[in-house]
Design a protein around this motif. Structure first.
Motif, PDB file in Angstrom:
ATOM      1  N   ARG A   5       0.842  -1.196   0.000  1.00  0.00           N
ATOM      2  CA  ARG A   5       0.000   0.000   0.000  1.00  0.00           C
ATOM      3  C   ARG A   5       0.877   1.246   0.000  1.00  0.00           C
ATOM      4  NH1 ARG A   5      -5.039   1.212   4.122  1.00  0.00           N
ATOM      5  NH2 ARG A   5      -5.657   3.189   3.200  1.00  0.00           N
ATOM      6  N   GLY A 307      -9.100  -4.340  -1.657  1.00  0.00           N
ATOM      7  CA  GLY A 307      -8.400  -3.063  -1.722  1.00  0.00           C
ATOM      8  C   GLY A 307      -7.205  -3.056  -2.650  1.00  0.00           C
ATOM      9  N   MET A 326      -6.202   0.502  -0.695  1.00  0.00           N
ATOM     10  CA  MET A 326      -7.186   0.926   0.304  1.00  0.00           C
ATOM     11  C   MET A 326      -7.530  -0.250   1.197  1.00  0.00           C
ATOM     12  SD  MET A 326     -10.473   1.106  -2.273  1.00  0.00           S
ATOM     13  CE  MET A 326      -9.463   1.766  -3.615  1.00  0.00           C
ATOM     14  N   TRP A 329     -13.311  -3.508   1.319  1.00  0.00           N
ATOM     15  CA  TRP A 329     -14.603  -2.859   1.193  1.00  0.00           C
ATOM     16  C   TRP A 329     -15.636  -3.868   0.695  1.00  0.00           C
ATOM     17  CZ3 TRP A 329     -16.296  -2.634  -3.994  1.00  0.00           C
ATOM     18  CH2 TRP A 329     -15.312  -2.831  -4.959  1.00  0.00           C
ATOM     19  N   PRO A 340     -15.806   1.791  -4.785  1.00  0.00           N
ATOM     20  CA  PRO A 340     -14.564   2.096  -5.494  1.00  0.00           C
ATOM     21  C   PRO A 340     -14.678   1.811  -6.988  1.00  0.00           C
ATOM     22  CG  PRO A 340     -14.055   1.057  -3.418  1.00  0.00           C
ATOM     23  CD  PRO A 340     -15.554   0.990  -3.565  1.00  0.00           C
ATOM     24  N   SER A 352     -10.768   5.278  -7.282  1.00  0.00           N
ATOM     25  CA  SER A 352     -11.450   6.019  -6.224  1.00  0.00           C
ATOM     26  C   SER A 352     -11.692   5.122  -5.022  1.00  0.00           C
ATOM     27  CB  SER A 352     -12.785   6.581  -6.739  1.00  0.00           C
ATOM     28  OG  SER A 352     -13.653   5.536  -7.142  1.00  0.00           O
ATOM     29  N   ASP A 353     -11.660   5.724  -3.856  1.00  0.00           N
ATOM     30  CA  ASP A 353     -11.954   5.057  -2.599  1.00  0.00           C
ATOM     31  C   ASP A 353     -13.145   5.778  -1.984  1.00  0.00           C
ATOM     32  OD1 ASP A 353     -12.106   4.078  -0.029  1.00  0.00           O
ATOM     33  OD2 ASP A 353      -9.950   4.139   0.354  1.00  0.00           O
ATOM     34  N   SER A 354     -14.336   5.188  -2.116  1.00  0.00           N
ATOM     35  CA  SER A 354     -15.552   5.865  -1.681  1.00  0.00           C
ATOM     36  C   SER A 354     -15.700   5.886  -0.167  1.00  0.00           C
ATOM     37  CB  SER A 354     -16.779   5.205  -2.320  1.00  0.00           C
ATOM     38  OG  SER A 354     -16.784   3.812  -2.077  1.00  0.00           O
ATOM     39  N   ASP A 355     -15.014   4.988   0.543  1.00  0.00           N
ATOM     40  CA  ASP A 355     -15.081   5.004   2.007  1.00  0.00           C
ATOM     41  C   ASP A 355     -14.204   6.108   2.589  1.00  0.00           C
ATOM     42  OD1 ASP A 355     -16.868   2.879   2.142  1.00  0.00           O
ATOM     43  OD2 ASP A 355     -15.279   1.371   2.231  1.00  0.00           O
ATOM     44  N   GLU A 358     -11.331   9.472  -1.310  1.00  0.00           N
ATOM     45  CA  GLU A 358     -10.046   9.742  -1.921  1.00  0.00           C
ATOM     46  C   GLU A 358     -10.010   9.258  -3.366  1.00  0.00           C
ATOM     47  OE1 GLU A 358      -6.901   9.515   1.824  1.00  0.00           O
ATOM     48  OE2 GLU A 358      -7.231   7.724   0.578  1.00  0.00           O
ATOM     49  N   HIS A 360      -6.889   8.090  -6.172  1.00  0.00           N
ATOM     50  CA  HIS A 360      -5.476   7.790  -6.353  1.00  0.00           C
ATOM     51  C   HIS A 360      -5.134   7.739  -7.842  1.00  0.00           C
ATOM     52  CE1 HIS A 360      -5.580   6.525  -2.150  1.00  0.00           C
ATOM     53  NE2 HIS A 360      -6.528   5.646  -2.452  1.00  0.00           N
ATOM     54  N   THR A 372      -2.335  11.236  -4.408  1.00  0.00           N
ATOM     55  CA  THR A 372      -3.631  10.943  -3.789  1.00  0.00           C
ATOM     56  C   THR A 372      -4.312  12.255  -3.456  1.00  0.00           C
ATOM     57  OG1 THR A 372      -2.975   8.809  -2.856  1.00  0.00           O
ATOM     58  CG2 THR A 372      -4.790   9.951  -1.773  1.00  0.00           C
TER      59      THR A 372
END
Length: 388
Positions: A5, A307, A326, A329, A340, A352-355, A358, A360, A372
């Motif tokens: 990560r 993730g 991420m 999820w 995402p 995209s990270d909807s939680d 964000e 990237h 990011t």
């Protein structure tokens, strides 16, 4: 081998000033950024209540366009504009200017948009009408200047115009969709098949081979006729595909439970259009319809619920690499809800990270996160202008 990560990468604060002003009539109460934003290689995401336009290199937010409702995004094919599916139809978004225009291709139920070989095809699920225009003219052409065709009955369908001038479109009605037809430039029928129950989606692979998903496999059209590639299961649904001009193999999702309220598949399908074969590849996690993409060399990309962005060699049918982006999820039950998403342009994957709210940017050559960006709300749809 998996890249860990991201750590130590630049996290840019959403510091761009979000300028808004009242939109014109017929924009569902849209408020849009001041004209002349001149956004570089725009990336666009929706959120509950609007659309964000970001710089493709820095991911800084350059425009915030207020727009109610669930709105879908589609590249128009000219490197500048997107088509936003709204309650009125396909509305033209000038992403470089950060501005929602007043041009709308009216549609009762705006569906798929397909860009291929310099032509953009819009499908209205509510009427079965197909609208086609030169992609380069996306910001100038008016609806009455575009070419129109009819798919016969209203249905959730798709159409694509090939370099030969042939029009390929789905066949069906509001009850079922089970076939595809190809018409020549003169409107005469070239090929037809009605052996594809639950037709959904299409993509174009190497040598302009078209692959269409079915509930029991896939259809392959090579310019002369159709071939059917069967699933390994009686019900093996392929409904979303990602193709590449650099590979004869198409990446597709693969679901086997016809009665599931929401199936979370852990296998993907690789459909070789040239060999007319299908191979299944297992993944360490499930994925969604917004998880599929292709890299610059034709590599298959799948964003998993673990993730991780997984990299698959389509010829070998093996997961070869990946990068964790991420936390784990879970896909929501309602398909309109944020989850995402993956958008690939050239050698960059935008994820995209909807939680975490964000976005990237990932360099697909090094599998490193280059930037990011924190967003004001959970991102939903994710797209951008097509590559130059």
């Amino acid at each position: 081998m998996f890249t860990p990560r991201h750590s130590g990468t630049a996290v840019l604060a959403a510091s761009a000033l979000l300028l808004t002003a009242c939109g014109g009539d017929g924009t569902d109460g849209a408020t849009q950024a001041d004209a002349g934003a001149d956004v570089t290689d725009p990336v666009v995401t929706t959120y509950d209540g609007g659309i964000l336009v970001l710089d493709g290199s820095t991911l800084e937010v350059e425009a915030d366009i207020e727009l109610e409702g669930f709105n879908r995004l589609n590249p128009a094919g000219d490197g500048r504009h997107l088509l936003v599916s709204t309650s009125q139809g396909f509305q033209v978004l000038d992403a470089v200017a950060g501005e929602l225009t007043d041009t709308v291709f009216e549609a009762e139920t705006p569906g798929h948009v397909v860009v291929h070989e310099g032509r953009t095809a819009l499908f209205d699920d509510g009427t079965g009408e197909i609208t086609v225009f030169d992609s380069d003219a996306a910001g100038e052409v008016t609806p009455d200047e575009a070419d129109t065709h009819s798919a016969g009955e209203p249905h959730h369908g798709v159409a694509v115009e090939l370099s030969s001038g042939q029009i390929l479109h789905t066949l069906g009605d509001e009850e079922e969709v089970n076939g595809v037809v190809v018409l020549g430039p003169d409107g005469e029928e070239v090929a037809r098949t009605e052996e594809c129950p639950g037709v959904h989606g299409e993509t174009v692979a190497e040598e302009e081979t078209v692959v269409i998903g079915c509930q029991d496999g896939a259809l392959v059209y090579d310019g002369d006729g159709f071939a059917k590639v069967d699933s390994e299961d009686d019900y093996g649904r392929i409904g979303n595909q990602a193709g590449s001009e650099h590979s004869p193999v198409v990446l597709g999702d693969y679901k086997v439970d016809e009665d599931a309220e929401l199936e979370r598949p852990e296998r993907i399908a690789l459909i070789d259009g040239a060999a007319e074969e299908l191979e299944l590849v297992g993944l360490p996690a499930s994925y969604t319809f917004r998880s599929l993409g292709r890299g610059p060399e034709g590599e298959a990309l799948v964003l998993g619920t673990d993730g991780t962005l997984h990299v698959i060699d389509p010829e070998e049918g093996e997961v070869t690499n990946g990068v964790e982006l991420m936390d784990e999820w879970e896909e929501p039950l309602e398909w309109q809800k944020p989850r995402p998403a993956l958008f690939v342009r050239g050698s960059t994957a935008y994820v995209s990270d909807s939680d975490a709210n964000e976005l990237h940017a990932v360099d697909l050559e090094s599998l490193e996160v280059t930037v990011t960006q924190e967003l004001k709300a959970a991102p939903n749809e994710l797209s951008g202008v097509s590559a130059h």
